[in-house]
Motif scaffolding. Structure first.
Motif, mmCIF file in Angstrom:
data_model
loop_
_atom_site.group_PDB
_atom_site.id
_atom_site.type_symbol
_atom_site.label_atom_id
_atom_site.label_comp_id
_atom_site.label_asym_id
_atom_site.label_seq_id
_atom_site.Cartn_x
_atom_site.Cartn_y
_atom_site.Cartn_z
ATOM 1 N N ASN A 15 -27.881 -5.397 47.363
ATOM 2 C CA ASN A 15 -27.267 -4.428 46.462
ATOM 3 C C ASN A 15 -26.546 -3.388 47.304
ATOM 4 O OD1 ASN A 15 -28.395 -5.413 43.988
ATOM 5 N ND2 ASN A 15 -30.362 -4.610 44.668
ATOM 6 N N PRO A 16 -25.557 -2.696 46.743
ATOM 7 C CA PRO A 16 -24.872 -1.652 47.511
ATOM 8 C C PRO A 16 -25.810 -0.565 48.033
ATOM 9 C CG PRO A 16 -23.617 -2.174 45.553
ATOM 10 C CD PRO A 16 -24.938 -2.910 45.447
ATOM 11 N N ILE A 17 -26.960 -0.388 47.404
ATOM 12 C CA ILE A 17 -27.895 0.645 47.844
ATOM 13 C C ILE A 17 -28.678 0.188 49.082
ATOM 14 C CG2 ILE A 17 -29.848 -0.038 46.407
ATOM 15 C CD1 ILE A 17 -28.632 3.541 46.817
ATOM 16 N N ASP A 18 -28.729 -1.121 49.348
ATOM 17 C CA ASP A 18 -29.414 -1.629 50.536
ATOM 18 C C ASP A 18 -28.707 -1.125 51.783
ATOM 19 O OD1 ASP A 18 -31.307 -3.110 49.099
ATOM 20 O OD2 ASP A 18 -29.953 -4.831 48.956
ATOM 21 N N ASP A 19 -29.477 -0.690 52.765
ATOM 22 C CA ASP A 19 -28.912 -0.095 53.971
ATOM 23 C C ASP A 19 -27.920 -1.017 54.669
ATOM 24 O OD1 ASP A 19 -28.745 2.115 55.775
ATOM 25 O OD2 ASP A 19 -29.951 0.973 57.201
ATOM 26 N N VAL A 20 -28.264 -2.280 54.808
ATOM 27 C CA VAL A 20 -27.385 -3.228 55.497
ATOM 28 C C VAL A 20 -26.070 -3.380 54.749
ATOM 29 C CG1 VAL A 20 -27.123 -5.656 56.140
ATOM 30 C CG2 VAL A 20 -29.279 -4.490 56.564
ATOM 31 N N MET A 21 -26.150 -3.532 53.443
ATOM 32 C CA MET A 21 -24.941 -3.721 52.637
ATOM 33 C C MET A 21 -24.087 -2.462 52.637
ATOM 34 S SD MET A 21 -23.431 -5.980 50.926
ATOM 35 C CE MET A 21 -22.635 -6.518 49.457
ATOM 36 N N PHE A 22 -24.719 -1.305 52.450
ATOM 37 C CA PHE A 22 -23.955 -0.055 52.410
ATOM 38 C C PHE A 22 -23.284 0.210 53.752
ATOM 39 C CE2 PHE A 22 -23.070 4.427 52.472
ATOM 40 C CZ PHE A 22 -22.544 4.633 51.198
ATOM 41 N N ARG A 23 -23.978 -0.068 54.844
ATOM 42 C CA ARG A 23 -23.405 0.142 56.173
ATOM 43 C C ARG A 23 -22.140 -0.686 56.342
ATOM 44 N NH1 ARG A 23 -27.305 -1.829 59.639
ATOM 45 N NH2 ARG A 23 -28.644 -0.153 58.964
ATOM 46 N N LYS A 24 -22.173 -1.925 55.867
ATOM 47 C CA LYS A 24 -21.002 -2.799 55.973
ATOM 48 C C LYS A 24 -19.869 -2.286 55.076
ATOM 49 C CE LYS A 24 -18.897 -6.243 57.702
ATOM 50 N NZ LYS A 24 -18.430 -6.088 59.064
ATOM 51 N N MET A 25 -20.202 -1.894 53.866
ATOM 52 C CA MET A 25 -19.184 -1.387 52.942
ATOM 53 C C MET A 25 -18.560 -0.092 53.465
ATOM 54 S SD MET A 25 -21.271 -2.240 49.438
ATOM 55 C CE MET A 25 -20.194 -1.364 48.341
ATOM 56 N N ALA A 26 -19.357 0.726 54.144
ATOM 57 C CA ALA A 26 -18.878 2.017 54.644
ATOM 58 C C ALA A 26 -17.904 1.873 55.804
ATOM 59 C CB ALA A 26 -20.056 2.900 55.048
ATOM 60 N N GLU A 27 -17.737 0.677 56.336
ATOM 61 C CA GLU A 27 -16.730 0.460 57.379
ATOM 62 C C GLU A 27 -15.317 0.570 56.816
ATOM 63 O OE1 GLU A 27 -17.506 -3.303 59.203
ATOM 64 O OE2 GLU A 27 -19.411 -2.639 60.065
ATOM 65 N N ASP A 28 -15.185 0.435 55.502
ATOM 66 C CA ASP A 28 -13.874 0.487 54.851
ATOM 67 C C ASP A 28 -13.530 1.922 54.465
ATOM 68 O OD1 ASP A 28 -11.547 -0.060 53.415
ATOM 69 O OD2 ASP A 28 -12.645 -0.635 51.615
ATOM 70 N N PRO A 29 -12.459 2.487 55.036
ATOM 71 C CA PRO A 29 -12.085 3.871 54.709
ATOM 72 C C PRO A 29 -11.830 4.084 53.219
ATOM 73 C CG PRO A 29 -10.887 3.144 56.647
ATOM 74 C CD PRO A 29 -11.589 1.937 56.090
ATOM 75 N N GLY A 30 -11.269 3.096 52.541
ATOM 76 C CA GLY A 30 -11.010 3.223 51.106
ATOM 77 C C GLY A 30 -12.287 3.370 50.301
ATOM 78 N N PHE A 31 -13.311 2.639 50.684
ATOM 79 C CA PHE A 31 -14.612 2.740 50.021
ATOM 80 C C PHE A 31 -15.195 4.140 50.204
ATOM 81 C CE2 PHE A 31 -19.244 2.514 50.561
ATOM 82 C CZ PHE A 31 -19.619 2.081 49.295
ATOM 83 N N CYS A 32 -15.193 4.611 51.451
ATOM 84 C CA CYS A 32 -15.719 5.950 51.738
ATOM 85 C C CYS A 32 -14.914 7.018 51.016
ATOM 86 C CB CYS A 32 -15.700 6.217 53.241
ATOM 87 S SG CYS A 32 -16.855 5.196 54.152
ATOM 88 N N GLN A 33 -13.609 6.850 50.987
ATOM 89 C CA GLN A 33 -12.757 7.829 50.326
ATOM 90 C C GLN A 33 -13.091 7.930 48.843
ATOM 91 O OE1 GLN A 33 -8.534 8.170 51.412
ATOM 92 N NE2 GLN A 33 -8.115 7.536 49.306
ATOM 93 N N GLU A 34 -13.260 6.803 48.187
ATOM 94 C CA GLU A 34 -13.571 6.821 46.755
ATOM 95 C C GLU A 34 -14.909 7.494 46.489
ATOM 96 O OE1 GLU A 34 -13.043 6.324 42.741
ATOM 97 O OE2 GLU A 34 -11.591 6.075 44.365
ATOM 98 N N ILE A 35 -15.913 7.152 47.265
ATOM 99 C CA ILE A 35 -17.233 7.764 47.076
ATOM 100 C C ILE A 35 -17.174 9.273 47.297
ATOM 101 C CG2 ILE A 35 -19.531 7.956 48.110
ATOM 102 C CD1 ILE A 35 -19.625 4.991 48.273
ATOM 103 N N LEU A 36 -16.532 9.695 48.388
ATOM 104 C CA LEU A 36 -16.450 11.128 48.686
ATOM 105 C C LEU A 36 -15.619 11.879 47.646
ATOM 106 C CD1 LEU A 36 -16.091 10.953 52.551
ATOM 107 C CD2 LEU A 36 -18.060 11.785 51.248
ATOM 108 N N ARG A 37 -14.558 11.269 47.155
ATOM 109 C CA ARG A 37 -13.756 11.915 46.113
ATOM 110 C C ARG A 37 -14.600 12.192 44.871
ATOM 111 N NH1 ARG A 37 -7.806 8.956 46.050
ATOM 112 N NH2 ARG A 37 -6.992 10.060 47.875
ATOM 113 N N VAL A 38 -15.428 11.222 44.512
ATOM 114 C CA VAL A 38 -16.288 11.395 43.330
ATOM 115 C C VAL A 38 -17.378 12.427 43.602
ATOM 116 C CG1 VAL A 38 -17.961 10.245 41.838
ATOM 117 C CG2 VAL A 38 -15.816 9.092 42.431
ATOM 118 N N PHE A 39 -18.109 12.275 44.702
ATOM 119 C CA PHE A 39 -19.205 13.195 45.007
ATOM 120 C C PHE A 39 -18.742 14.631 45.180
ATOM 121 C CE2 PHE A 39 -22.085 9.753 47.085
ATOM 122 C CZ PHE A 39 -22.462 9.320 45.825
ATOM 123 N N LEU A 40 -17.601 14.810 45.809
ATOM 124 C CA LEU A 40 -17.103 16.158 46.092
ATOM 125 C C LEU A 40 -16.132 16.666 45.041
ATOM 126 C CD1 LEU A 40 -16.518 15.699 49.928
ATOM 127 C CD2 LEU A 40 -18.486 16.752 48.796
#
Length: 84
Positions: A15-40
């Motif tokens: 699942n995206p909440i799993d550390d291994v999966m999230f770490r891999k997904m977080a390598e993508d700047p677009g993914f991080c950007q979307e999450i940070l835009r929502v959280f912030l």
């Protein structure tokens, strides 16, 4: 079952909440950007670069996770010694 099939089967269980999966997904700047835009609540925020954690494992199943600010000089290898 082939190695490739076993890897795919294991990945389907993550699942995206799993550390291994999230770490891999977080390598993508677009993914991080979307999450940070929502959280912030900042739709104009732009992520230019991501620096994922380094995870080193050994054959005994032990591992170490280092943040991006932990680097090793190119002429040395990480050692198990630590300074006081």
């Amino acid at each position: 079952m082939s190695d490739r099939a076993r890897i795919r089967e294991g990945a389907r269980k993550l699942n995206p909440i799993d550390d291994v999966m999230f770490r891999k997904m977080a390598e993508d700047p677009g993914f991080c950007q979307e999450i940070l835009r929502v959280f912030l609540a900042s739709p104009e925020l732009v992520v230019r670069e991501t620096i994922p954690q380094y995870v080193g494992t050994n054959l005994q199943g032990r591992s170490v996770t280092l943040g991006h600010n932990h680097t090793f000089p190119s002429h040395t290898e990480p050692s198990s010694r630590h300074s006081p």
